[in-house]
Enzyme design. Structure first.
Site: not given
Length: 124
Positions: A12, A42, A44-45, A119
């Site tokens: 991230h 699929p 993700n940031t 997370h």
């Protein structure tokens, strides 16, 4: 092996890129950060802020995570992020993504001592 905090950084954090949101960015970064190994992740940031600023979110507003846990925190300011989403034509091993360049509050889960991000939960 990688800690949860290290995994958060790998998946991230992209502090020094201002990412003009082109799909090339997502395609390269998803590969480079090992999120296309064995499958195409699929969604993700990536967060384009300093690690210090993102870690500071752990002491900001407490919110409930999507999974019901209570260790999530919402950033008090908006952050520059890129959302990478798999395109309809994406098929492993040729993972393909489109990028959205956004300015939003992030919600992250933190744990441990030191209390650090582990997370990415959402952006709002």
């Amino acid at each position: 092996s990688e800690t949860a905090a290290e995994k958060f950084e790998r998946q991230h954090m992209d502090s020094y890129s201002s990412s003009s949101s082109n799909s090339n960015y997502c395609n390269q970064m998803m590969k480079r950060r090992e999120m296309t190994d064995g499958w195409c992740k699929p969604v993700n940031t990536f967060i384009h802020e300093s690690l210090e600023d993102v870690q500071a979110v752990c002491s900001q507003k407490s919110v409930t995570c999507k999974n019901g846990q209570t260790n999530c925190h919402q950033s008090s300011t908006t952050m520059h992020i890129t959302d990478c989403r798999e395109t309809g034509s994406s098929k492993y091993p040729n993972c393909a993504y489109k990028a959205s360049n956004l300015q939003k509050h992030i919600i992250i889960a933190c744990e441990g001592n030191p209390y650090v991000p582990v997370h990415f939960d959402a952006s709002v």
